[in-house]
Design an enzyme around this catalytic site. Structure first.
Site, PDB file in Angstrom:
ATOM      1  N   SER A  17       1.340 -97.212 -70.923  1.00  0.00           N
ATOM      2  CA  SER A  17       1.542 -95.940 -70.217  1.00  0.00           C
ATOM      3  C   SER A  17       1.056 -94.792 -71.085  1.00  0.00           C
ATOM      4  CB  SER A  17       3.022 -95.745 -69.895  1.00  0.00           C
ATOM      5  OG  SER A  17       3.258 -94.380 -69.620  1.00  0.00           O
ATOM      6  N   HIS A  42      -1.396 -97.410 -67.113  1.00  0.00           N
ATOM      7  CA  HIS A  42      -0.312 -96.857 -66.277  1.00  0.00           C
ATOM      8  C   HIS A  42      -0.260 -95.335 -66.469  1.00  0.00           C
ATOM      9  CE1 HIS A  42       3.660 -97.347 -64.245  1.00  0.00           C
ATOM     10  NE2 HIS A  42       4.071 -96.357 -65.037  1.00  0.00           N
ATOM     11  N   ASP A  44       1.836 -91.883 -65.444  1.00  0.00           N
ATOM     12  CA  ASP A  44       3.126 -91.402 -64.942  1.00  0.00           C
ATOM     13  C   ASP A  44       3.022 -89.963 -64.452  1.00  0.00           C
ATOM     14  OD1 ASP A  44       4.989 -93.608 -65.350  1.00  0.00           O
ATOM     15  OD2 ASP A  44       4.466 -93.386 -67.470  1.00  0.00           O
ATOM     16  N   MET A  46       4.805 -86.788 -62.709  1.00  0.00           N
ATOM     17  CA  MET A  46       6.155 -86.217 -62.489  1.00  0.00           C
ATOM     18  C   MET A  46       6.012 -84.775 -62.013  1.00  0.00           C
ATOM     19  SD  MET A  46       8.116 -87.647 -65.857  1.00  0.00           S
ATOM     20  CE  MET A  46       7.690 -89.235 -66.600  1.00  0.00           C
ATOM     21  N   HIS A  78       1.896 -94.167 -61.084  1.00  0.00           N
ATOM     22  CA  HIS A  78       3.322 -94.209 -60.740  1.00  0.00           C
ATOM     23  C   HIS A  78       3.749 -92.792 -60.368  1.00  0.00           C
ATOM     24  CE1 HIS A  78       7.663 -94.937 -62.458  1.00  0.00           C
ATOM     25  NE2 HIS A  78       7.666 -94.760 -61.153  1.00  0.00           N
ATOM     26  N   MET A  80       6.305 -90.237 -59.580  1.00  0.00           N
ATOM     27  CA  MET A  80       7.720 -89.846 -59.610  1.00  0.00           C
ATOM     28  C   MET A  80       7.781 -88.440 -59.030  1.00  0.00           C
ATOM     29  SD  MET A  80       8.591 -91.485 -63.310  1.00  0.00           S
ATOM     30  CE  MET A  80       6.842 -91.608 -63.676  1.00  0.00           C
ATOM     31  N   MET A 149      12.592-100.064 -62.199  1.00  0.00           N
ATOM     32  CA  MET A 149      12.811 -99.124 -63.306  1.00  0.00           C
ATOM     33  C   MET A 149      13.894 -99.694 -64.225  1.00  0.00           C
ATOM     34  SD  MET A 149      10.583 -96.786 -62.897  1.00  0.00           S
ATOM     35  CE  MET A 149      11.076 -95.877 -64.357  1.00  0.00           C
ATOM     36  N   ASP A 184       9.513-101.190 -65.965  1.00  0.00           N
ATOM     37  CA  ASP A 184       9.036 -99.905 -66.480  1.00  0.00           C
ATOM     38  C   ASP A 184      10.165 -99.164 -67.177  1.00  0.00           C
ATOM     39  OD1 ASP A 184       7.789 -97.535 -67.012  1.00  0.00           O
ATOM     40  OD2 ASP A 184       7.313 -97.038 -64.932  1.00  0.00           O
TER      41      ASP A 184
HETATM   42  C1  DX5 Z   1       9.439 -93.322 -67.271  1.00  0.00           C
HETATM   43  C2  DX5 Z   1       8.028 -93.763 -66.947  1.00  0.00           C
HETATM   44  C3  DX5 Z   1       7.533 -94.812 -67.840  1.00  0.00           C
HETATM   45  C4  DX5 Z   1       7.393 -94.395 -69.294  1.00  0.00           C
HETATM   46  C5  DX5 Z   1       7.898 -95.552 -70.072  1.00  0.00           C
HETATM   47  O1  DX5 Z   1       9.917 -92.476 -66.307  1.00  0.00           O
HETATM   48  O2  DX5 Z   1       7.931 -94.265 -65.631  1.00  0.00           O
HETATM   49  O3  DX5 Z   1       6.315 -95.400 -67.375  1.00  0.00           O
HETATM   50  O4  DX5 Z   1       6.095 -94.105 -69.704  1.00  0.00           O
HETATM   51  O5  DX5 Z   1       7.997 -95.162 -71.397  1.00  0.00           O
HETATM   52  P1  DX5 Z   1       8.638 -96.128 -72.487  1.00  0.00           P
HETATM   53  O6  DX5 Z   1       7.831 -97.381 -72.499  1.00  0.00           O
HETATM   54  O7  DX5 Z   1       8.504 -95.317 -73.740  1.00  0.00           O
HETATM   55  O8  DX5 Z   1      10.063 -96.351 -72.084  1.00  0.00           O
HETATM   56 ZN    ZN Z   2       5.993 -95.357 -65.075  1.00  0.00          ZN
END
Ligand code: DX5
Ligand code: ZN
Length: 229
Positions: A17, A42, A44, A46, A78, A80, A149, A184
């Site tokens: 990620s 990956h 992320d 947000m 992903h 969010m 998650m 994840d």
């Molecule tokens: C969290 C994200 C993850 C994040 C995971 O909300 O969806 O993809 O990057 O990070 P680590 O591997 O550091 O927990």
């Molecule tokens: Zn993620």
């Protein structure tokens, strides 16, 4: 149109990620994990509403698209974000191969997953830690992957929720065999084997890869721990 497949049947894959990458050197960091064998990156996204932080949008997906695809790798996006159905087309045109949306983020899941397919992408359904595994069943026909998650969404570097492997097992028990479960959050060399044993086949890893001074080496160690290709 058949959507892209992130992982072959029975195969396991680590998906680094970029949330924990050094954004001033993003291209170089992505190259490093691809050189180490990564075939899924990956991303992320947000929005400051579904989760408190604001991270990145289609612009970064588009900036990475040529580099990742030229290496034969895929972009796993992903979302969010609230009401993800409003942004699917933008992420698909930016180069996403898979787009995952949260069960908790829209009342229009069936429509959203179908829309992701119409845009030519694999459709993922993500479940927050408190969302029951059985809720994935309602969308099992449309989903190409289920994101379990294993931390609360919103931040990298959190601790793995200890009960997560039990949830992965429950998901495996209710889902069709060909739908992979992606874990994840908090995935590292100690927790990846527990998830693998429970039936996870995709392993998102942010801080355990990019938090390491040598992301390529960290990727390789994690792949060994997870029994991933
Ligand atoms: C969290 C994200 C993850 C994040 C995971 O909300 O969806 O993809 O990057 O990070 P680590 O591997 O550091 O927990
Ligand atoms: Zn993620």
């Amino acid at each position: 149109m058949t959507p892209p497949q992130l992982v072959a049947p029975r195969e396991r894959r680590i998906a680094p990620s970029i949330l924990s990458a050094d954004f001033a050197r993003l291209g170089a960091q992505v190259d490093e994990v691809i050189a180490a064998g990564a075939r899924i990156i990956h991303v992320d996204v947000m929005d400051g509403h579904f989760v408190p932080p604001i991270t990145i949008g289609p612009l970064i997906v588009s900036a990475l698209s040529d580099q990742v695809h030229a290496a034969g790798a895929l972009l796993d996006v992903h979302l969010m974000i609230e009401r993800p159905e409003r942004h699917i087309a933008d992420f698909a045109s930016a180069g996403a191969d898979a787009i995952s949306v949260h069960h908790e983020a829209t009342p229009h899941l069936h429509f959203t997953l179908e829309h992701i397919h119409e845009e030519g992408c694999a459709a993922g359904l993500a479940l927050n830690p408190a969302t029951a595994a059985e809720l994935a069943l309602g969308a099992a026909e449309q989903a190409d992957l289920i994101v379990c998650m294993t931390v609360n969404p919103g931040w990298g570097g959190q601790s793995f929720i200890a009960s997560s492997p039990t949830k992965v097992s429950r998901l495996r028990a209710v889902l069709p065999g060909e739908v992979p479960v992606e874990v994840d959050g908090g995935v590292g060399e100690k927790t990846a084997p527990l998830c693998a044993a429970a039936g996870a086949r995709l392993f998102v890893a942010g801080s355990s890869v990019f938090g390491d001074p040598e992301p390529g080496e960290a990727y390789r160690r994690l792949a060994v721990a997870a029994g991933a290709g």
